[in-house]
Design an enzyme around this catalytic site. Structure first.
Site, PDB file in Angstrom:
ATOM      1  N   LYS B 195       0.846  -1.205   0.000  1.00 21.28           N
ATOM      2  CA  LYS B 195       0.000   0.000   0.000  1.00 21.28           C
ATOM      3  C   LYS B 195       0.875   1.246   0.000  1.00 21.28           C
ATOM      4  O   LYS B 195       1.569   1.521   0.975  1.00 21.28           O
ATOM      5  CB  LYS B 195      -0.918   0.046   1.205  1.00 21.28           C
ATOM      6  N   GLU B 269      10.479   0.491  10.195  1.00 17.29           N
ATOM      7  CA  GLU B 269      11.484   1.530   9.959  1.00 17.29           C
ATOM      8  C   GLU B 269      10.766   2.838  10.235  1.00 17.29           C
ATOM      9  O   GLU B 269       9.929   3.273   9.461  1.00 17.29           O
ATOM     10  CB  GLU B 269      12.003   1.434   8.527  1.00 17.29           C
ATOM     11  N   CYS B 303      13.369  10.412   7.210  1.00 16.15           N
ATOM     12  CA  CYS B 303      13.340   9.892   8.581  1.00 16.15           C
ATOM     13  C   CYS B 303      14.720   9.972   9.232  1.00 16.15           C
ATOM     14  O   CYS B 303      14.840  10.110  10.440  1.00 16.15           O
ATOM     15  CB  CYS B 303      12.833   8.463   8.595  1.00 16.15           C
ATOM     16  N   GLU B 400      10.160  14.652  15.947  1.00 12.37           N
ATOM     17  CA  GLU B 400      10.473  14.610  14.526  1.00 12.37           C
ATOM     18  C   GLU B 400       9.588  15.625  13.802  1.00 12.37           C
ATOM     19  O   GLU B 400       8.368  15.552  13.872  1.00 12.37           O
ATOM     20  CB  GLU B 400      10.224  13.205  13.973  1.00 12.37           C
TER      21      GLU B 400
END
Lengths: 268, 490
Positions: B195, B269, B303, B400
């Site tokens: 997806k 991850e 990331c 983040e």
């Protein structure tokens, strides 16, 4: 008249009673400390504190210390055989536990050569990958075999330079608690190995949810416990190690480890 | 006539105007609507629902893609399960050849893929052209070669595939993340249901065409589009034996919890808050380029972005001066322009998240710096941003941001740098800049992160394992280590 031993928890290199003051009698006779959530907290804190210095030891030094543990266990072979009920089967289990320690002692300085890589990237960089300890590892020891089972999990975790908080088998905790005496006399720095006895339902949920535990080995858990551990482990993305209880391999060592990749340019 | 020192310095400060250099888009055909890729062909969604995907640089609709519901996901998983038997028993060298074919097709259609990636996601064309697409092709090429060599990768084991892999990927590197997921899965003999992210589905739709062009057996790759709901349907489907997720730590934890007790193999991850550490002996000009690449590459939608700059106190001032000057030369604008350094923010939601965190930084007392920068009127944009006077407790130093926002902190000793760098629940990457070799290795040993870039940053390669420590996830992608999560080694 013999001088009886008081069984204790092994936390931060010391033999201590449970802070809760409680005990239970798994065999109906001997008092065993019933560790509490606070004992678990103390053990995790001790392990975390011990981690950097243990991880910084050379692979050879860790191998020597694991080998020393094998020596200490072997020299007390008769005592452990008795604890396991005596006889040939018990003796064989002790020998297996000794062999496990010797085997992993020899892996400390070979594992990076087997599990690490130099990676041929498409550019002017030197790039390599090495296994490193994941950190504080919780181990739920299986009830059977009550000595070899816990050794088969603690040894690879320590081999990979992790620090350990182990839950002794609830129903047969004496070999695990006595094993702590082996670790205490094998030059492991305080806090590298911690062994708690007590009731699984009182300790396991806190170990599984503890935010400063990096991985948890569920070798001794029931399927229902595994499910609960996995759900709680998500709070800090804990690694849940579900390798078969009988496994002895470098793959089990790396299950307790992280792969670190380092890049550096090549140039003049 | 020689240029005087003063003239030369003036020239160096001057920012040249660039003429527009737009990438041609006339060779790209985006269909008005897309179905789902199930069983080797594009099919109409059972849900009958579609949602638009827009160009974040213009807010114009590019196409409508399908929103897969439970029935659609079930069809995709069943299609993958049916294909698994023959795919996993296909001779490994044949599996390899399909993957080589896919790699070549990606190379052949590279420019088309790059343009679509840039239009759908907002990233500068020079990045999709020079990074995303070549690395995608390289990833398939690398894992193609593993397909018939698995026994050599895992001594004393008979590696076996797991079954259907359910894979959910993010919007920051759409085709590259697809490649990271699909290439090792197929090489190991699994089939997949993937997806893509809801804001960047188009390159995955082109990849579906590539699978058909490669004559990949039907059902080996299935692609279902949709939002988070579709993603959770994929990972929670009982027919899925292996789940691979790249995305936020928040969603990663939800998935880990949802999979508890299912026996599915999982790799995650997740997010990061990487420290990029600059020592006083570092070559400053190189370090400045590394810092810029570390946090402004792909608008900071990375990331492993170097979002916390740790500067040794003694060089903080000159480094900041150089860095601010460099920020003034970054070109923000049309992602399809070949000169563009900073493209569009991927979505309005992401832009609002960045704005919110930047506001929190100002409120908490950090000092904001943004170069003079004209933002286009339409689309989602955020100027390159730098915060000084940042305390470790500020949200901009802990959370983040996933945007072009750098938080600068200082340190005095190497030990303090390590302490600050590791003071985060994340552990994906880190950077070290110093001329001293022994210090690089000393730092690399102590940084609790899966990737350490020394005197470089944001480098990727299919042979190089990538993945995090702590709450940045577990498992590795890339290299021999990236195969293990797709194999049963018991």
């Amino acid at each position: 008249m013999d001088v009886r031993k008081t069984y204790k928890l092994f936390v931060n290199g010391e033999f201590v009673r449970s802070e809760s003051g409680r005990a239970y009698r798994p065999d109906g006779i001997v008092n065993v400390p019933r560790g509490s959530r606070k004992d678990l907290r103390d053990a995790v804190r001790a392990a975390r504190t011990a981690f950097p210095a243990w991880a910084a030891r050379t692979a050879m030094n860790r191998g020597q210390i694991l080998y020393r543990a094998a020596e200490m266990l072997d020299s007390r072979g008769a005592q452990f055989t008795d604890l396991l009920g005596g006889g040939v089967k018990a003796r064989r289990e002790v020998d297996q536990a000794v062999e496990t320690l010797v085997w992993y002692a020899g892996w400390t300085d070979k594992l990076p050569q087997v599990a690490g890589t130099v990676n041929p990237v498409a550019g002017p960089y030197f790039n390599f990958t090495l296994p490193e300890p994941t950190g504080v590892v919780g181990i739920v020891a299986p009830d059977e075999p009550s000595l070899a089972g816990i050794v088969r999990r603690i040894a690879p975790a320590l081999c990979g330079a992790n620090v350990v908080v182990a839950l002794a088998p609830e129903l047969r905790p004496l070999p695990a608690l006595t094993l702590a005496e082996v670790f205490a006399t094998s030059d492991f720095p305080a806090g590298v190995v911690n062994v708690l006895s007590g009731q699984r339902r009182e300790l396991l949920p806190w170990l599984a949810a503890h935010m400063d535990v990096n991985a948890i080995d569920v070798a001794g858990c029931t399927p229902e416990e595994v499910r609960a551990v996995e759900a709680a482990a998500a709070d800090n993305v804990k690694r849940v190690i579900k390798v078969a209880a009988g496994e002895s391999s470098p793959y089990l060592i790396t299950a307790f480890m992280e792969m670190k990749t380092v890049w550096h340019p090549i140039g003049v | 006539m020689a240029i005087s020192k003063k003239q030369s310095a003036d020239l160096a400060r001057q920012v040249f105007e660039y003429a527009p250099a737009p990438e041609a888009i006339d060779h790209v055909r985006i269909q008005p609507t897309y179905g789902l890729f199930i069983g080797g062909k594009m099919v109409e969604p059972h849900s009958k629902k579609r949602f638009p995907t827009i160009n974040p640089a213009t807010e114009k609709k590019l196409a409508e893609v399908s929103e897969a519901d439970a029935v659609d996901v079930d069809r995709a998983v069943k299609s993958a399960a049916r294909a698994f038997d023959s795919w996993s028993h296909l001779s490994p060298s044949r599996r390899a050849r399909y993957l080589f074919r896919i790699s070549r097709l990606i190379q052949e259609r590279a420019r088309e893929l790059a343009v679509v990636e840039t239009m759908d996601g907002g990233k500068p064309i020079k990045e999709s052209r020079d990074v995303d697409i070549p690395l995608s092709a390289a990833h398939f090429f690398y894992y193609a070669g593993w397909a018939d060599k698995l026994e050599w990768a895992f001594p004393n084991r008979k590696p076996r595939p797991l079954g259907v892999a359910g894979q959910v990927i993010p919007w920051n590197f759409p085709l590259l993340m697809l490649s990271w997921k699909i290439a090792p899965a197929l090489a190991a003999g699994n089939t997949v249901v993937l997806k893509p992210a809801e804001t960047t589905p188009l390159s995955a739709m082109l990849f579906a065409e590539i699978c058909m062009q490669a004559e990949l057996p039907p059902g080996v790759v299935n692609i279902v589009t949709g939002a988070g709901r579709t993603g959770s349907l994929v990972v929670e489907h009982p027919g899925v034996k292996k789940v691979a997720f790249t995305g936020s730590t928040e969603v990663g934890k939800l998935i880990q919890r949802a999979l508890a007790g299912t026996g599915k193999k999982l790799t995650l991850e997740l997010g990061g808050k990487a420290a990029n550490i600059v020592f006083e002996d570092a070559p400053l000009d190189q370090a400045v380029e590394g810092i810029v690449n570390g946090i402004y590459f792909n608008q900071g939608h990375v990331c492993c972005a170097g979002s916390r700059l740790l500067v040794q106190e003694s060089i903080a001032e000159p480094l900041m001066e150089k860095l601010k000057r460099r920020l003034g030369t970054l070109r923000l604008g049309d992602p399809l322009d070949k000169n563009t350094d900073i493209g569009a923010i991927n979505s309005r939601a992401q832009l609002e998240k960045i704005q919110g965190l930047v506001e929190s930084g100002v409120e908490e007392g950090a000092e904001l710096y943004q170069p003079e920068c004209k933002l286009p009127e339409r689309g989602f944009w955020f100027p390159p941003t730098l915060f000084t006077n940042v305390s470790q407790s500020y949200r901009i130093a802990r959370e983040e941001i996933f945007g072009p926002v750098l938080s600068v902190l200082t340190f005095r000793t190497p030990a303090e740098a390590v302490e600050k760098a590791n003071n985060t629940p994340y552990g994906l990457s880190a950077g070290v800049w110093t001329d001293k070799g022994s210090r690089i290795l000393w730092m690399a040993e102590r940084l609790r992160a899966g990737v350490v870039w020394a005197n470089t940053f944001n480098r990727f390669d299919p042979t190089s394992p990538f993945g995090g420590y702590k709450e940045s996830g577990f498992g590795r992608e890339g290299g021999i280590h990236g195969l293990a999560p797709y194999l049963d080694l018991n």
